[in-house]
Design an enzyme around this catalytic site. Structure first.
Site, short mmCIF file in Angstrom:
data_model
loop_
_atom_site.label_atom_id
_atom_site.label_comp_id
_atom_site.label_asym_id
_atom_site.label_seq_id
_atom_site.Cartn_x
_atom_site.Cartn_y
_atom_site.Cartn_z
N HIS A 6 -23.56 30.60 69.96
CA HIS A 6 -24.73 29.04 70.41
C HIS A 6 -25.36 29.77 72.58
CE1 HIS A 6 -21.97 26.73 73.15
NE2 HIS A 6 -21.22 26.58 71.96
N HIS A 29 -22.33 29.99 75.37
CA HIS A 29 -21.91 31.46 75.41
C HIS A 29 -22.68 32.61 75.89
CE1 HIS A 29 -19.89 30.11 71.29
NE2 HIS A 29 -19.42 29.63 71.91
N CYS A 85 -4.38 21.92 68.14
CA CYS A 85 -5.68 21.28 68.19
C CYS A 85 -5.94 23.41 67.51
CB CYS A 85 -6.44 21.14 68.84
SG CYS A 85 -8.39 21.42 68.65
N CYS A 137 -8.93 24.48 69.89
CA CYS A 137 -8.47 25.09 71.07
C CYS A 137 -7.32 25.69 70.31
CB CYS A 137 -7.28 23.69 71.79
SG CYS A 137 -9.00 22.90 72.10
N CYS A 156 -8.21 15.78 69.40
CA CYS A 156 -8.61 16.25 70.16
C CYS A 156 -9.81 15.96 71.28
CB CYS A 156 -8.89 17.78 70.23
SG CYS A 156 -9.15 18.69 71.06
N HIS A 164 -11.81 18.43 70.82
CA HIS A 164 -13.20 19.27 69.99
C HIS A 164 -13.43 16.80 68.75
CE1 HIS A 164 -12.09 23.09 70.95
NE2 HIS A 164 -13.00 22.69 69.61
N LYS A 173 -20.27 17.81 75.48
CA LYS A 173 -20.38 19.78 75.91
C LYS A 173 -21.05 20.16 74.28
CE LYS A 173 -16.94 24.04 75.33
NZ LYS A 173 -16.24 24.45 74.04
N LYS A 227 -20.75 23.79 68.53
CA LYS A 227 -21.27 24.43 67.38
C LYS A 227 -20.33 23.34 65.98
CE LYS A 227 -23.24 26.86 64.89
NZ LYS A 227 -25.05 27.13 64.81
N1 MSP Z 1 -11.28 33.20 72.51
C1 MSP Z 1 -11.63 31.75 73.42
C2 MSP Z 1 -11.55 32.48 74.91
C3 MSP Z 1 -9.88 33.81 75.05
S1 MSP Z 1 -10.61 34.30 76.71
C4 MSP Z 1 -9.65 35.57 77.00
C5 MSP Z 1 -12.41 31.27 73.69
N2 MSP Z 1 -13.66 31.43 73.18
S2 MSP Z 1 -14.97 30.61 72.46
O1 MSP Z 1 -15.69 31.51 71.88
O2 MSP Z 1 -14.48 29.43 72.01
O3 MSP Z 1 -15.85 29.97 74.03
C6 MSP Z 1 -15.70 31.22 75.32
C7 MSP Z 1 -16.23 30.48 76.30
O4 MSP Z 1 -17.83 30.18 75.70
C8 MSP Z 1 -15.88 29.32 77.50
O5 MSP Z 1 -14.98 29.71 77.91
C9 MSP Z 1 -16.75 28.96 77.85
O6 MSP Z 1 -16.68 29.95 78.85
C10 MSP Z 1 -18.59 29.35 76.94
N3 MSP Z 1 -18.79 28.07 76.28
C11 MSP Z 1 -18.44 27.85 74.93
N4 MSP Z 1 -19.58 26.48 74.81
C12 MSP Z 1 -19.87 26.74 76.42
C13 MSP Z 1 -20.64 25.13 77.13
N5 MSP Z 1 -21.28 23.78 75.63
N6 MSP Z 1 -21.01 25.45 78.25
C14 MSP Z 1 -20.67 26.84 78.45
N7 MSP Z 1 -20.25 26.90 78.55
C15 MSP Z 1 -20.10 27.66 76.65
O7 MSP Z 1 -12.09 29.82 74.19
#
Ligand code: MSP
Length: 524
Positions: A21, A24, A130, A133, A155, A158, A305, A308
């Site tokens: 999304h 990311h 969780c 997380c 959590c 979440h 936040k 998904k």
């Molecule tokens: N897989 C772990 C990270 C491991 S790093 C060694 C993880 N993945 S994740 O896909 O859930 O999210 C990764 C990153 O996506 C978050 O840290 C952040 O940088 C970004 N984001 C996810 N949702 C977000 C928002 N709503 N807003 C901004 N960034 C977001 O955690």
């Protein structure tokens, strides 16, 4: 920073349990912009991104879709995560997947090494986990459920029920590193940025650290513990190590030496892993800690936040289809202070697109080039003597370039863009005041007209160079239309740290027609 130094920067590796999304996409374009800036300044740059493919979350997503975890991650990475980089025009140097052999071998070598150094022991554990997380939650992030989850512990991130796990695990002696970590934060105040993130981390470690469970035996979707293959390595330990294995830890020592240590940019949700656990793991292995960890804020939808799992995810393609990848990059990197939360809204994006990109930057480029065509047959004129108004523009360009570079050093892409935008605003004001269309009617003002138009074109030259890390596509078009490609070489070969030096575009450079860089969008 002087040119040539090593600059290794990473995004988190994303969970391909689902499609990406715009949250990311936000982290990824921020890191790409920082990397492009350093690359264009001549630093020995390496940008890494990738996917985090093990763990329970992935197993469950695969099972829910009736395929094996490997099939699931292959499908999602191929169909959604690789294409995201193209959609957002990201120039990553590498993409690591934690199911790759280079990673699995490196992780095992690392775990074996810290085991032999006495930092791991076997123990028993019972705590609330969780899966969202992939973490045993600390007290501070456990809250009472509401609605369907009334009476359950959920959590805080979440809002889903936690699971009580009881296992025999291997533990990492994280508690033994609290003092060394506090010493690190004291000695290097910018190790964790911004300040608010640093304070949070220091307060967390000051409370004392518990040892970390680093293996799981209830399932097998992970990397086996080398001395006890009935366990797999905890997914976060596996994931953090991507930053080392991708650049050669355990396989190519010379490459590792060249790149490490690196900078990590992460969402604030995963700050603790990067600023506490990861440096402690590196200390245990006798390796250098990262150069720094920058935690940015969340994109919020309805004050929460975007995620998904809460069905508030917006696909990056939806925005890119309407606005283009440059506008996507520009919008998120300029409209939100990097380090703070920001709310996304379509209306705000549309308004800024028109005000700043279409009317501000795009129109400046179109009319400067159109006037060069009209009054000078498309050839950049030789400037005459500079007047105060011209010199003021030159000073703004020099200051903007210096301030933008300083902002990038602090990872503040928003401040860098705002600094660069002073050039756009100054040039638009300069054109209004100089009235080149009036000068053009008077032969006696021919030299003045030449100076004014040269000032516009040279200002655009600087803008193209400075904005190229943020908006690679439109600046490339502008660069070509300015005739700069032919006169000065490729845009990406222009040193951003030298962009503020006046007079680089040679007179005689041939401008060519420029289609609107940011066409107006009719809002349906
Ligand atoms: N897989 C772990 C990270 C491991 S790093 C060694 C993880 N993945 S994740 O896909 O859930 O999210 C990764 C990153 O996506 C978050 O840290 C952040 O940088 C970004 N984001 C996810 N949702 C977000 C928002 N709503 N807003 C901004 N960034 C977001 O955690």
């Amino acid at each position: 920073m002087t040119s040539g130094g090593s600059f290794f920067i990473t995004t988190p590796i994303y969970y391909p349990s689902d499609v990406p999304h715009i949250g990311h996409g936000y982290t990824t374009v921020a890191v790409d912009t920082l990397a492009r800036w350093h690359r264009q300044a001549g630093d020995d740059t390496w940008m890494l991104t990738g996917t985090d493919e093990h763990g329970q979350k992935m197993m469950r997503a695969a099972a829910a879709n009736g395929v094996s975890p490997q099939e699931w991650v292959d499908r999602l990475v191929g169909e959604a995560w690789f294409p995201l980089l193209k959609t957002l025009d990201v120039a990553n140097d590498d993409f690591i997947r934690t199911t790759q052999e280079r990673h699995e071998k490196g992780v095992q070598a690392f775990i074996q090494a810290i085991y032999e150094r006495g930092h791991i022991y076997a123990g028993e554990y019972e705590a609330l986990y969780c899966v969202g997380c992939e973490e045993f939650k600390p007290e501070s992030e456990i809250v009472d459920g509401t609605g369907a989850f009334e009476g359950l512990k959920v959590c805080a991130i979440h809002s889903k029920p936690l699971e009580l796990l009881h296992e025999k695990n291997y533990f990492f002696r994280l508690s033994a590193f609290a003092d060394q970590l506090l010493e690190l934060y004291r000695e290097r105040p910018d190790f964790v940025q911004p300040e608010s993130a640093r304070n949070e981390v220091v307060a967390f470690v000051q409370q004392g650290l518990k040892d970390l469970s680093i293996s799981r035996s209830a399932f097998d979707w992970g990397i086996p513990v080398p001395w006890d293959p009935s366990h797999v390595i905890y997914v976060w330990v596996d994931a953090l190590l991507n930053y080392a294995t991708a650049i050669g830890y355990g396989s190519d020592e010379a490459s590792f030496e060249r790149r490490w240590p690196g900078h990590h940019v992460v969402g604030k949700d995963i700050l603790r892993f990067h600023a506490v656990i990861w440096p402690a793991m590196l200390m245990a292995a006798g390796l250098e800690v990262p150069r720094g960890v920058f935690a940015h804020g969340w994109l919020l939808v309805g004050g929460e936040k975007m995620s998904k799992s809460k069905a508030t995810g917006i696909a990056p393609e939806t925005l890119v289809k309407t606005f283009g990848s440059d506008a996507y990059r520009f919008y998120f990197l300029s409209a939100i202070a990097f380090g703070q939360d920001g709310s996304f809204s379509w209306e705000d994006m549309l308004a800024r697109y028109h005000a700043e990109l279409a009317n501000g930057f795009g129109n400046l480029a179109s009319r400067s080039i159109a006037m060069t065509a009209k009054y000078f047959d498309g050839s950049a004129p030789e400037p005459g003597e500079y007047a105060d108004a011209d010199l003021a523009v030159q000073r703004i360009v020099a200051d903007a370039a210096a301030n933008a570079d300083a902002a990038i050093e602090r990872f503040r892409t928003d401040e860098a863009i705002h600094a660069i935008w002073t050039i756009v605003d100054a040039l638009n004001g300069y054109i209004t005041e100089s009235e080149p269309w009036v000068l053009a009617k008077d032969d006696a003002q021919r030299e003045r007209l030449a100076t004014v138009l040269y000032t516009c074109l040279e200002g655009l030259r600087a803008l193209a160079v400075l904005l190229s890390p943020v908006m690679p596509e439109s600046t490339r078009k502008l660069w070509t239309a300015l005739g700069a490609e032919e006169a000065l070489g490729a845009l990406t070969a222009q040193d951003v740290r030298d962009a503020g030096r006046w007079g680089q575009l040679p007179a005689g450079a041939t401008a060519s027609k420029l289609a609107p860089l940011f066409p107006r969008i009719e809002d349906e």
